[in-house]
Structure formats: structure tokens, C-alpha cells
Design a protein around this motif. Structure first.
Motif, PDB file in Angstrom:
ATOM      1  N   GLU A  44       0.859  -1.176   0.000  1.00 24.12           N
ATOM      2  CA  GLU A  44       0.000   0.000   0.000  1.00 24.12           C
ATOM      3  C   GLU A  44       0.904   1.238   0.000  1.00 24.12           C
ATOM      4  O   GLU A  44       1.831   1.334   0.808  1.00 24.12           O
ATOM      5  CB  GLU A  44      -0.904   0.010   1.224  1.00 24.12           C
ATOM      6  N   VAL A  45       0.649   2.144  -0.944  1.00 24.90           N
ATOM      7  CA  VAL A  45       1.545   3.285  -1.111  1.00 24.90           C
ATOM      8  C   VAL A  45       0.786   4.596  -1.076  1.00 24.90           C
ATOM      9  O   VAL A  45      -0.398   4.671  -1.428  1.00 24.90           O
ATOM     10  CB  VAL A  45       2.342   3.184  -2.437  1.00 24.90           C
ATOM     11  N   THR A  46       1.474   5.629  -0.642  1.00 23.95           N
ATOM     12  CA  THR A  46       1.007   7.004  -0.795  1.00 23.95           C
ATOM     13  C   THR A  46       2.003   7.728  -1.683  1.00 23.95           C
ATOM     14  O   THR A  46       3.201   7.418  -1.686  1.00 23.95           O
ATOM     15  CB  THR A  46       0.913   7.724   0.565  1.00 23.95           C
ATOM     16  N   LEU A  47       1.510   8.677  -2.475  1.00 21.89           N
ATOM     17  CA  LEU A  47       2.354   9.407  -3.408  1.00 21.89           C
ATOM     18  C   LEU A  47       2.819  10.715  -2.784  1.00 21.89           C
ATOM     19  O   LEU A  47       2.118  11.327  -1.982  1.00 21.89           O
ATOM     20  CB  LEU A  47       1.610   9.676  -4.710  1.00 21.89           C
ATOM     21  N   THR A  48       4.016  11.130  -3.174  1.00 23.32           N
ATOM     22  CA  THR A  48       4.601  12.374  -2.673  1.00 23.32           C
ATOM     23  C   THR A  48       4.712  13.362  -3.827  1.00 23.32           C
ATOM     24  O   THR A  48       4.375  13.050  -4.972  1.00 23.32           O
ATOM     25  CB  THR A  48       5.991  12.128  -2.077  1.00 23.32           C
ATOM     26  N   ASP A  49       5.230  14.536  -3.548  1.00 21.92           N
ATOM     27  CA  ASP A  49       5.473  15.538  -4.590  1.00 21.92           C
ATOM     28  C   ASP A  49       6.931  15.548  -5.043  1.00 21.92           C
ATOM     29  O   ASP A  49       7.355  16.432  -5.787  1.00 21.92           O
ATOM     30  CB  ASP A  49       5.094  16.930  -4.078  1.00 21.92           C
ATOM     31  N   ASP A  50       7.695  14.550  -4.602  1.00 17.23           N
ATOM     32  CA  ASP A  50       9.111  14.453  -4.951  1.00 17.23           C
ATOM     33  C   ASP A  50       9.262  13.487  -6.121  1.00 17.23           C
ATOM     34  O   ASP A  50       8.976  12.291  -5.993  1.00 17.23           O
ATOM     35  CB  ASP A  50       9.901  13.957  -3.734  1.00 17.23           C
ATOM     36  N   ALA A  51       9.708  13.970  -7.270  1.00 14.64           N
ATOM     37  CA  ALA A  51       9.813  13.136  -8.461  1.00 14.64           C
ATOM     38  C   ALA A  51      10.810  11.993  -8.296  1.00 14.64           C
ATOM     39  O   ALA A  51      10.715  10.971  -8.979  1.00 14.64           O
ATOM     40  CB  ALA A  51      10.206  13.986  -9.670  1.00 14.64           C
ATOM     41  N   HIS A  52      11.778  12.152  -7.387  1.00 16.44           N
ATOM     42  CA  HIS A  52      12.809  11.134  -7.214  1.00 16.44           C
ATOM     43  C   HIS A  52      12.475  10.153  -6.083  1.00 16.44           C
ATOM     44  O   HIS A  52      12.987   9.039  -6.055  1.00 16.44           O
ATOM     45  CB  HIS A  52      14.163  11.801  -6.951  1.00 16.44           C
ATOM     46  N   ASP A  53      11.634  10.584  -5.163  1.00 18.85           N
ATOM     47  CA  ASP A  53      11.193   9.722  -4.061  1.00 18.85           C
ATOM     48  C   ASP A  53       9.670   9.833  -4.023  1.00 18.85           C
ATOM     49  O   ASP A  53       9.090  10.391  -3.100  1.00 18.85           O
ATOM     50  CB  ASP A  53      11.826  10.210  -2.748  1.00 18.85           C
ATOM     51  N   TRP A  54       9.045   9.279  -5.069  1.00 17.79           N
ATOM     52  CA  TRP A  54       7.660   9.644  -5.385  1.00 17.79           C
ATOM     53  C   TRP A  54       6.605   8.826  -4.661  1.00 17.79           C
ATOM     54  O   TRP A  54       5.416   9.131  -4.762  1.00 17.79           O
ATOM     55  CB  TRP A  54       7.438   9.593  -6.895  1.00 17.79           C
ATOM     56  N   PHE A  55       7.018   7.789  -3.925  1.00 12.82           N
ATOM     57  CA  PHE A  55       6.022   7.019  -3.177  1.00 12.82           C
ATOM     58  C   PHE A  55       6.611   6.582  -1.846  1.00 12.82           C
ATOM     59  O   PHE A  55       7.822   6.404  -1.699  1.00 12.82           O
ATOM     60  CB  PHE A  55       5.572   5.789  -3.981  1.00 12.82           C
ATOM     61  N   HIS A  56       5.715   6.399  -0.890  1.00 16.44           N
ATOM     62  CA  HIS A  56       6.076   5.834   0.407  1.00 16.44           C
ATOM     63  C   HIS A  56       5.230   4.599   0.652  1.00 16.44           C
ATOM     64  O   HIS A  56       4.025   4.589   0.339  1.00 16.44           O
ATOM     65  CB  HIS A  56       5.844   6.839   1.536  1.00 16.44           C
ATOM     66  N   VAL A  57       5.833   3.555   1.165  1.00 15.83           N
ATOM     67  CA  VAL A  57       5.109   2.317   1.462  1.00 15.83           C
ATOM     68  C   VAL A  57       4.531   2.417   2.867  1.00 15.83           C
ATOM     69  O   VAL A  57       5.253   2.613   3.845  1.00 15.83           O
ATOM     70  CB  VAL A  57       6.043   1.092   1.359  1.00 15.83           C
ATOM     71  N   ARG A  58       3.207   2.305   2.968  1.00 13.61           N
ATOM     72  CA  ARG A  58       2.542   2.385   4.280  1.00 13.61           C
ATOM     73  C   ARG A  58       2.440   1.017   4.944  1.00 13.61           C
ATOM     74  O   ARG A  58       2.549   0.899   6.154  1.00 13.61           O
ATOM     75  CB  ARG A  58       1.134   2.967   4.127  1.00 13.61           C
ATOM     76  N   ARG A  59       2.215   0.009   4.095  1.00 14.51           N
ATOM     77  CA  ARG A  59       2.025  -1.337   4.645  1.00 14.51           C
ATOM     78  C   ARG A  59       2.288  -2.355   3.548  1.00 14.51           C
ATOM     79  O   ARG A  59       2.087  -2.065   2.365  1.00 14.51           O
ATOM     80  CB  ARG A  59       0.585  -1.502   5.160  1.00 14.51           C
ATOM     81  N   GLN A  60       2.731  -3.519   3.923  1.00 12.15           N
ATOM     82  CA  GLN A  60       2.954  -4.597   2.962  1.00 12.15           C
ATOM     83  C   GLN A  60       2.347  -5.878   3.506  1.00 12.15           C
ATOM     84  O   GLN A  60       2.466  -6.176   4.694  1.00 12.15           O
ATOM     85  CB  GLN A  60       4.453  -4.791   2.717  1.00 12.15           C
ATOM     86  N   GLY A  61       1.686  -6.622   2.635  1.00 15.20           N
ATOM     87  CA  GLY A  61       1.094  -7.884   3.067  1.00 15.20           C
ATOM     88  C   GLY A  61       0.417  -8.573   1.901  1.00 15.20           C
ATOM     89  O   GLY A  61       0.263  -8.002   0.817  1.00 15.20           O
ATOM     90  N   ARG A  62       0.023  -9.804   2.103  1.00 17.92           N
ATOM     91  CA  ARG A  62      -0.630 -10.582   1.050  1.00 17.92           C
ATOM     92  C   ARG A  62      -2.136 -10.394   1.139  1.00 17.92           C
ATOM     93  O   ARG A  62      -2.724 -10.513   2.209  1.00 17.92           O
ATOM     94  CB  ARG A  62      -0.245 -12.062   1.180  1.00 17.92           C
TER      95      ARG A  62
END
Length: 337
Positions: A64-82
């Protein structure tokens, strides 16, 4: 009065690794930005993360990701799972070619997820039935003279007839592996041997279209209707390939009368087969390829014309999900009566 539930709350994107995206030109990124703007929760996975086990639904190891305004670091992972794919309102299959065995297997996993209630775009069976190069066989009246074979003899005969030809692998993208052989036939034997791997691999051969000098146009068709602008990809520096990945220059243009005719003839047919998004490649008057795996050029068209292709796509996606939900509800009602 009860407020209508939005058709899209969670969307899963099946694609290449997110860190490989070139965000200033990536169409999948543009889709994700538009979905996020509408408040849709985003998740992503790669085809390698798909899994099925007997007695269980198709799942994926998703981030699960959220997007940022940084073109080089453009997403952050909030959670990972199956998670099961049917837990999402829509699944976007956006893996780039090659259309190899692993891509083929992924479409089967996605089709099983459909049986379990997932809504997948483009339809997995339609992806299998419309390989990028071979799909033109169903629309031969709109295509230039074309040969699909692994026979050196047949290719030589095609060259003798048309004198100036283009040869290309069936599983390529971005202009990779494309050769032009002119009237002198120089290196035709070597090109045939290289591309067919001495007769073991099938390739495509087409009559060379000199109109390529004016651009290889990408016409986007969304929900059966064309976007009113095409991106003409113009070869540079003596190249025969207009692909942006091969150094071509992209120039957005309004569709010509012939472009509209092609798009209106092919678009509804392809949409009825489950292809929500299609990229038609047109040189001059002729369709040379039909791209269905991960058609691109969203951002270039939007930046040059102001026409918001990503918004148009998400509108069509929402409409398709609503239609699918309504059809499912009708089916349940019919079964209950």
C-alpha cells in the motif's frame, strides 16, 4: 437520501517495480496520480508476486503506497502484506512487454482472480488474444502489407515483392530489434538469421512506410472512444524508429480524418473484447501495431495540449467498474428470483 458509494476506493496496480518508473513520462504514474487525487487508496505489486493455492483465492504480496510531490522519491510504502485480488475495486495490469511465458502465466492467474470476483483491466484473456504485433492480423484491411513467419524463404520473397521492408521481433517494445532492409537487400540474410534465430523464432515483416518521416502516431482509445490527440513520434538523426525510447521526438497533434476513421472502426470492437485502453500505432494511413499491455504517451499528450488523458482514463475505469457491479447485482437478482 443515501450518498452513492464511489466506484473506486482501492485499486491495485500490477506493474514493473515502482522504483524503475520515470515519473515525468510514465503513463502508469499518471494514472496513479489521478486516482490518488480522487481519494483512491493505491497498492502495487509485480507479476512475480501473484499466487494461487488450491482452496484459496488468487493473492498478491502488495504494498500500500502514498504518493509524494518528490519526483525522485515519489512514493512511500505504508504497509505490505498478502491480499486477495478480489478485495480491490479494480486491478490494473500495467506490466510492460515482453509478452513472454511469465506474462502469459500472469494473465492466467489474473483470469482466475476474475472468476473469484476481481475486476481486471485490461481483461486478461483479451491480453492473451491480442499480442501487440499479431493483433493487426484481425484488422488486415487497416494494416500495410504484412508477413508473420519464421521462414527465410518467405521473407526473401516478401522483400523481392516490396523491395523496402521492416523486420521486427514479436515480443519487443520501444523499437528494440527493428531492422530496415532496402532495395539492395544488404544484410538481409544476417537480419533474418538474427531475428528468427536460424528459423526457430517467428517474426513480423512489413512493407516500409516512408510516411514514418512525419511520425509514428500513437492513438489512444479509451473505452472504445479515441482521445482527440495523437502523439506523433518522429525519428531523429537518420533513425527509422520513431519510438520515444529509441530517441524519437514526440509531437502531439489533433487526429486526422483517417485517424478518426481507424479509431472508430477498431475502438468499439476492441472495447467489446475487454480492452479498456488501447494504443494504436499508425504510420501514414496504416495501423502497424495494436498495443494493449501498457499503452503510454498520456503525459506527453497532456503536457502539449492540456487534454487530461489520465482523467479521461479514470473516468472510463470508474464507468467500467460501475457497469461490472451493476451486472453482478443483476445476476444475483436473477438467480434469486
Amino acid at each position: 437520501m443515501t450518498e452513492a458509494v464511489p466506484p473506486l476506493r482501492r485499486v491495485l496496480v500490477v506493474a514493473d517495480p515502482l522504483h524503475t518508473f520515470v515519473t515525468y513520462k510514465d503513463s502508469t504514474y499518471a494514472m496513479m496520480r489521478e486516482l490518488a487525487r480522487r481519494g483512491v487508496a493505491l497498492a502495487a505489486c509485480e507479476p512475480a508476486h501473484l499466487q494461487w493455492r488450491s482452496g484459496e483465492p488468487v493473492t498478491a504480496l502488495v504494498r500500500e503506497v502514498t504518493l509524494t510531490d518528490d519526483a525522485h522519491d515519489w512514493f512511500h510504502v505504508r504497509r505490505q502484506g498478502r491480499e486477495p485480488l478480489h478485495a480491490f475495486d479494480a486491478v490494473l495490469m500495467r506490466k510492460d512487454p515482453p509478452f513472454d511465458a511469465e506474462y502469459f502465466y500472469a494473465t492466467h492467474l489474473l483470469q482466475q482472480a476474475q472468476r473469484e470476483g476481481a475486476r481486471v483491466f485490461n481483461d486478461p484473456a483479451a491480453l492473451r488474444d491480442h499480442p501487440e504485433k499479431l493483433a493487426v492480423m484481425a484488422f488486415a484491411e487497416w494494416a500495410p502489407p504484412t508477413l508473420v513467419t519464421r521462414s527465410a524463404e518467405a521473407i526473401r520473397a516478401f522483400h523481392a515483392e516490396h523491395r523496402d521492408i521492416i523486420l521486427k521481433p514479436l515480443d519487443g517494445m520501444g523499437g528494440r530489434g527493428i531492422f530496415r532492409v532496402g532495395a539492395d537487400g544488404l544484410n538481409l540474410g544476417a537480419v533474418i538469421e538474427t531475428l528468427t534465430q536460424h528459423g526457430h523464432t517467428t517474426i513480423m515483416v512489413q512493407r516500409y512506410l516512408p510516411q514514418i518521416a512525419d511520425g509514428d502516431k500513437r492513438i489512444l482509445v479509451i473505452g472504445g472512444e479515441p482521445v482527440p490527440y495523437a502523439l506523433a513520434r518522429i525519428p531523429q538523426g537518420g533513425e527509422v524508429r520513431g519510438n520515444l525510447a529509441a530517441g524519437g521526438r514526440g509531437e502531439a497533434r489533433p487526429l486526422s480524418e483517417r485517424d478518426w476513421a481507424i479509431a472508430r472502426a477498431l475502438g468499439p470492437v476492441l472495447a467489446a473484447r475487454g480492452l479498456l485502453l488501447v494504443g494504436l500505432d499508425v504510420i501514414g494511413e496504416w495501423v502497424t501495431e495494436i498495443n494493449v499491455t501498457s499503452p503510454t504517451c498520456f503525459q506527453e499528450i497532456t503536457q502539449q495540449t492540456g487534454y487530461d488523458v489520465a482523467a479521461r482514463f479514470v473516468d472510463a475505469l470508474e464507468a467500467a467498474v460501475r457497469a461490472g457491479a451493476a451486472a453482478s447485482a443483476d445476476g444475483r437478482t436473477g438467480a434469486a428470483t
